[in-house]
Design an enzyme around this catalytic site. Sequence first.
Site, PDB file in Angstrom:
ATOM      1  NE  ARG A  27      57.526  36.679  28.431  1.00  0.00           N
ATOM      2  CZ  ARG A  27      57.806  35.580  27.763  1.00  0.00           C
ATOM      3  NH1 ARG A  27      59.016  35.320  27.429  1.00  0.00           N
ATOM      4  NH2 ARG A  27      56.860  34.722  27.441  1.00  0.00           N
ATOM      5  CD1 TRP A  76      50.270  43.135  26.961  1.00  0.00           C
ATOM      6  CD2 TRP A  76      48.818  41.479  26.696  1.00  0.00           C
ATOM      7  NE1 TRP A  76      49.563  43.385  25.812  1.00  0.00           N
ATOM      8  CE2 TRP A  76      48.663  42.380  25.625  1.00  0.00           C
ATOM      9  CE3 TRP A  76      47.991  40.348  26.727  1.00  0.00           C
ATOM     10  CZ2 TRP A  76      47.734  42.202  24.595  1.00  0.00           C
ATOM     11  CZ3 TRP A  76      47.058  40.171  25.712  1.00  0.00           C
ATOM     12  CH2 TRP A  76      46.946  41.088  24.666  1.00  0.00           C
ATOM     13  CD  GLU A 490      54.738  47.177  15.964  1.00  0.00           C
ATOM     14  OE1 GLU A 490      54.480  46.368  16.841  1.00  0.00           O
ATOM     15  OE2 GLU A 490      55.477  46.923  14.998  1.00  0.00           O
ATOM     16  CG  HIS A 506      41.315  47.034  -8.177  1.00  0.00           C
ATOM     17  ND1 HIS A 506      40.594  46.737  -9.315  1.00  0.00           N
ATOM     18  CD2 HIS A 506      42.624  46.941  -8.530  1.00  0.00           C
ATOM     19  CE1 HIS A 506      41.435  46.441 -10.293  1.00  0.00           C
ATOM     20  NE2 HIS A 506      42.671  46.568  -9.844  1.00  0.00           N
ATOM     21  CE  LYS A 605      60.580  41.749  20.590  1.00  0.00           C
ATOM     22  NZ  LYS A 605      60.445  42.478  19.315  1.00  0.00           N
TER      23      LYS A 605
HETATM   24  C1  F6R Z   1      55.714  43.846  15.020  1.00  0.00           C
HETATM   25  C2  F6R Z   1      56.007  42.721  15.873  1.00  0.00           C
HETATM   26  C3  F6R Z   1      55.035  41.599  15.902  1.00  0.00           C
HETATM   27  C4  F6R Z   1      55.768  40.251  15.876  1.00  0.00           C
HETATM   28  C5  F6R Z   1      54.763  39.101  16.045  1.00  0.00           C
HETATM   29  C6  F6R Z   1      55.435  37.755  15.961  1.00  0.00           C
HETATM   30  O1  F6R Z   1      56.707  44.817  15.106  1.00  0.00           O
HETATM   31  O2  F6R Z   1      56.998  42.675  16.552  1.00  0.00           O
HETATM   32  O3  F6R Z   1      54.121  41.698  14.868  1.00  0.00           O
HETATM   33  O4  F6R Z   1      56.457  40.148  14.673  1.00  0.00           O
HETATM   34  O5  F6R Z   1      54.112  39.230  17.268  1.00  0.00           O
HETATM   35  O6  F6R Z   1      56.357  37.591  16.995  1.00  0.00           O
HETATM   36  P1  F6R Z   1      57.443  36.464  16.943  1.00  0.00           P
HETATM   37  O7  F6R Z   1      58.348  36.777  15.804  1.00  0.00           O
HETATM   38  O8  F6R Z   1      58.128  36.527  18.263  1.00  0.00           O
HETATM   39  O9  F6R Z   1      56.729  35.171  16.706  1.00  0.00           O
END
Ligand code: F6R
Length: 610
Positions: A27, A76, A490, A506, A605
């Site tokens: 996280r 974070w 990413e 375009h 995450k």
């Molecule tokens: C990309 C990725 C992020 C999540 C986004 C939404 O690989 O993991 O773009 O998809 O942060 O997260 P959730 O699905 O947990 O709402």
Amino acid sequence: MCGIIGYIGKNNAAPILIEGLKRLEYRGYDSAGISVIDKNGNVKTIKKIGKIENLEKSINGQMVIGGLCGIAHTRWATHGIVNELNAHPHFDCQKNIFLVHNGIIENYSDLKEKLIKEGHKFISQTDTEVVAHLIEKFFEGNLENAVAKALKNIKGAYGLAVISKKDPNKIVIAKKSSPLLVGLGENEFIIASDASAILAYTKQIIHLNDGEIAVIGNDKINFTNLDQEIISKKSEIFNEDFNNADKGKYQHFMLKEIFEQPKTLRNSVIGRLIKKEGWAKLGGLEIIENKLREIDRLIIVGCGSAYLAGLVGEYMLEEYVGLPTEVEFASEFRYRKPIFGENTALLCISQSGETADTLAAVEEAKRKGILTLGIVNSVGSSIARKTDAGVYNHVGPEIGVASTKAFTSQLEILVLLTLFLGRQRQMSLVMGQRIIKELERLPIWVEKILRQAPKIKKLAKKYYKSKDFFFLGRKYNYPIAMEGALKLKEISYIHAEGYGAGEMKHGPIAMIDKNFITFGIAPIDSVYEKMLSNLEEIKARNGKILVIATEGDKKIQKITKDVISIPKTLEMLTPILSVVPLQLFAYYCAVFNKHDVDKPRNLAKSVTVE
Ligand code: F6R
């Protein structure tokens, strides 16, 4: 984003807190810290930059103070650079109050200015530190009273855990718009921002709701609102299995999760396909089956990959259900003034179920009285609990920061939703049965694609030093082009853009030269010929091309030799196949570039702040 853990009970707190932090590390992972308090109110705090293992190493030998109560945090960074001063736990001037916080204190600068004028000394650049000083200001011997008073002055989002030297043997926690729960053990309590951190100790948990405070002692727990009126709450048994939260034989969680997809694609549909009726059984939607019949417009919201899954869903729902659908970033939706009709519904897609923007979109929709639906992986998460009805992915915890198995499952659930709504409306039995037949084959097709991993690795080796990539697709694979670009960015930190191939002329085609790589997604479908022309145009300008194509496609060989094949399936299902080589390609590029695949820089995450 950020992880909180707390413990009070009969055992030494520090090792339990460190274990919990390790489970929460995905996280946020720029720094971590821990405060442990013993019965006499002696507090020991240690903070370290970087991974939890740095904190763990420095704790060994130092934390032997027999503290049975403590709090810890993995950060974070939002406000303030990554350093030990900005790491949590934060404390007040007298070092009496120690706290960890997830979320953002929006009025922190006004509060800080005021507190400084009142004589408080700040040492960090964070928003969180004001909370410690506010609690200090209101402290008159009882921690929960001071916390309640402090929170009344705060605007923003918080998951908070606080301990005090002057009122030891308790942890006070509070929540607003940031997840927090308490696990109930035998004469012990464990607090966390995420159930995965505590399930090794207990499966009996209580989720805090917004505006609630809990006072947790050695053997009892009391809940109140911000006015300190007692509220009663029931515990629930959390049955999700988090045992697969280790890497097994794989080098990274991301690789493990990519290879898990044949299994997760099976798990997401298990018991949900009614072949005889060409229909999907979605238990979570059955209770509102009649309401769903009435829906005449659907707004899908999500962030990042979840948003891109929604875009694929838009193609499916419009083509097979005839349901007008629009897809929007949750972060935009929440600040617009969307026009809802009586029969509009909102569908939010989220792996974590905790994404702040998506959660806020649900809240906004609920405020306006429209039906809210969810496609959520994390059982019992805030979005799962807030939406009126929904469907779980059932793919187990996704630990790698880059979404892979959750994304393909989101696509699959959108197919199930298309079946569910489609069969209520215009979709024929034959079409429903055809979709189901193809859906059931997907895990086998994905296994086949995964067997090409060595070839994809070789292609990654050839291209990983490239600086720029276009990912191009059309129709169902246009969102997949954007997903491919997102994956590469990413974890590999390579500049990549996803485009609808028809848009190249375009403007973007001006970028093409021999150093600019194009990754085309060109399965044999209704837009195949158009896609080929677009790739020819790039080739004519000396652009290098890689392609994902249908097995046995000869024409594509004339454009490039760098071809990854996917089995033939229904056009609407091709995204579930075409994205897999893109996940592997991004993964291997990141590995060759020596990046930390599971913990890419600057990311976390679960994005629980705006
Ligand atoms: C990309 C990725 C992020 C999540 C986004 C939404 O690989 O993991 O773009 O998809 O942060 O997260 P959730 O699905 O947990 O709402």
